[in-house]
Write an enzyme that holds these catalytic residues in place. Structure first.
Site, mmCIF file in Angstrom:
data_model
loop_
_atom_site.group_PDB
_atom_site.id
_atom_site.type_symbol
_atom_site.label_atom_id
_atom_site.label_comp_id
_atom_site.label_asym_id
_atom_site.label_seq_id
_atom_site.Cartn_x
_atom_site.Cartn_y
_atom_site.Cartn_z
ATOM 1 N N GLY A 50 0.973 -1.239 0.018
ATOM 2 C CA GLY A 50 -0.117 -0.061 -0.032
ATOM 3 C C GLY A 50 0.592 1.179 -0.136
ATOM 4 C CG ASP A 158 -3.107 9.934 4.512
ATOM 5 O OD1 ASP A 158 -2.816 10.636 5.541
ATOM 6 O OD2 ASP A 158 -3.062 8.904 4.306
ATOM 7 C CE1 TYR A 205 -2.679 7.807 9.274
ATOM 8 C CE2 TYR A 205 -4.288 8.730 7.972
ATOM 9 C CZ TYR A 205 -2.967 8.631 8.159
ATOM 10 O OH TYR A 205 -2.160 9.300 7.578
ATOM 11 C CD1 TRP A 264 -1.373 0.598 7.868
ATOM 12 C CD2 TRP A 264 -3.608 1.659 7.490
ATOM 13 N NE1 TRP A 264 -1.390 1.444 6.690
ATOM 14 C CE2 TRP A 264 -2.751 1.941 6.356
ATOM 15 C CE3 TRP A 264 -4.838 1.871 7.360
ATOM 16 C CZ2 TRP A 264 -3.131 2.665 5.248
ATOM 17 C CZ3 TRP A 264 -5.169 2.593 6.292
ATOM 18 C CH2 TRP A 264 -4.511 2.878 5.336
ATOM 19 C CG ASP A 271 5.329 5.099 1.694
ATOM 20 O OD1 ASP A 271 5.334 5.296 2.974
ATOM 21 O OD2 ASP A 271 4.058 4.930 1.459
#
Length: 493
Positions: A50, A158, A205, A264, A271
């Protein structure tokens, strides 16, 4: 993904994508090391592709399914940001070739008794009250259902906390609009496939995005009250990349969301910082959080080959073991066959100690490995003396230890160049190159100090500037900002 610690209305770097199932009857057993299910709920464990950047190849995805199964986990989430139809063009159906590639993964996961999930992120430009947008989402879900996908993740991460004028008229809040949209999607997939499941990623989140006040978050309280209770909710912890996640914090989150969250796990994500890679074990989590969550799915490094230890130690943790050192040792031994040297008749690999050094150099986001940390402490002691007594036995012993450490890194670099697995070599090559160059520079400086240079002497001399001396636009910007040891900037201090 970035480590944002305040919650203004900004778009932070995303933590990746994922999916999960809650209270769903599944044919496969709970693969959390026990082989049993917890009532009607399966504890979801696995891997998310992801991240932002170059996606994994199809063969790598299939191989990742093997890693997941061998690690005792049960889920793979397809959600690469490089797939433009996940986020920017979420309304568009996959073409025939794209659908065939997904079908291959669905079949490969099923053959391994794994759950295959697909993420859709309709959050950039969706109009929640527009019936045509809801129908577009249903068409996407229908196409995936036809391919055999029954687990979905709807992501609203986001994005700005603003709504279109039509949505402001239709809904009392941002959270209410998202809840409605997700609930309608859930009802649609359940009507077609009674065992289907949907997971929801909220805009808030993590604790930082809730203003470090989860109980006081109007957004999260609305999600908890209005989102269908059978839809699961993702949570990354106190931060996007969380150093620790405690049982107390998860109990608080669970009360607000009215369900256990699914972690998560961004611990090994890289990244958000292309200068780093993480090959160490999962850390900062204790087994007492497991009863308070409904799953843990790791969003790891962009570099596929760097993820063997992260995946396998996440599997060990999900099975109930929080012994970081033990999990690391077991994973290193299992990783060793991938370090086969070329032209050796398929018999010689790097040693476990060489692989351990690689893992400790690029260990975790908040620290290096134990032996590397010890040598860095020795280096700091040597460097803390402006005019050291280089004849002192303690100084000489520290100097020699760092010389040997430099030689170990150089030897590892050279041996890595001989790997048969070139993807593995290139995954670590730029990071190991930099480690070798920086360590060489440090030892060369200590060698220079050992020669007792006169006061005012310059190192290195004018004819020797190392090729890793950083220049360019980003360095020029960094030089404008006075930064302290914690990375914070204080103008005029």
């Amino acid at each position: 993904m970035g480590t944002v610690h305040e919650f203004p209305n900004v778009i932070a770097s995303p933590p990746g994508l994922s999916g999960w199932s809650l209270d769903v009857l599944l044919d496969q057993p709970d693969r959390r090391g026990t082989g049993t299910t917890r009532g009607q709920s399966t504890f979801l464990t696995g891997v998310i592709e992801g991240f932002y950047g170059r996606a994994w190849s199809q063969p790598q995805r299939v191989e990742m399914l093997d890693w997941i199964a061998n690690a005792g986990m049960n889920s793979f989430v397809y959600g690469p940001k490089d797939d433009i139809k996940i986020r920017a063009r979420w309304r568009e159906l996959y073409n025939a070739a794209e659908a065939a590639a997904l079908q291959e993964l669905v079949d490969a996961a099923r053959a391994r008794k794994l759950i295959f999930m697909v993420a859709i992120a309709p959050c950039l430009d969706v109009v929640y009250s527009d019936a045509s947008d809801l129908e577009a989402l249903k068409r996407r879900l229908d196409q995936l259902l036809d391919l055999g996908v029954t687990h979905f993740a709807l992501l609203f991460d986001d994005i700005p906390r603003t709504m279109m004028p039509a949505d402001e008229r239709a809904f009392p809040s941002f959270a209410a609009a998202q809840s409605y949209f997700a609930n309608e999607a859930f009802r649609h997939v359940r009507a077609r496939a009674p065992g289907a499941a949907v997971l929801f990623c909220p805009t808030e989140y993590c604790g930082a995005f809730a203003g470090h006040d989860v109980p006081g978050s109007a957004y999260l309280n609305t999600i908890g009250a209005e989102l269908d209770p059978e839809i699961g909710v993702f949570w990354t912890g106190p931060d996007i990349v969380s150093k620790t996640i405690t049982a107390q914090s998860l109990s608080e989150v669970g009360r607000v969301l009215r369900r256990k969250p699914v972690i998560w796990e961004n611990f090994h994500a890289n990244d958000y910082d292309i200068r780093r890679i993480y090959a160490g074990p999962l850390g900062g989590r204790h087994a007492d959080i497991l009863p308070l969550i409904d799953g843990i799915i790791t969003n790891p490094n962009n570099e596929f080959e760097a993820n063997f230890v992260p995946v396998h130690t996440t599997g060990a943790f999900a099975a109930g073991s929080d012994d970081e050192a033990s999990a690391f040792a077991v994973a290193l031994k299992a990783w060793q066959p991938r370090f086969r040297l070329a032209f050796t008749g398929q018999t010689e690999t790097l040693t476990v100690e060489e692989i351990r050094l690689l893992g400790e150099l690029f260990y975790q986001p908040f620290r290096c490995g134990p032996q590397v940390e010890g040598l860095l402490q020795a280096a700091r002691r040597l460097m803390s003396q402006k005019r050291p007594d280089v004849r002192d036995a303690g100084w000489q012993d520290g100097h020699e230890a760092l010389v040997q450490f430099r030689d170990r890194i150089t030897g590892l670099f050279n041996r890595m160049t001989e790997l048969e697995n070139r993807d593995l070599f290139y995954a670590f090559h730029p990071y190991l190159w930099e480690a070798r160059e920086e360590m060489t520079h440090l030892v060369t400086y200590l060698d220079w100090l050992a020669g007792d240079p006169p006061r005012g002497a310059e190192f290195p001399d004018k004819d020797r500037i190392y090729n890793f001396y950083r220049q360019g636009f980003t360095v020029a910007v960094q030089e404008l900002l006075p930064r302290d040891g914690s990375g914070r900037y204080r103008h005029g201090v």
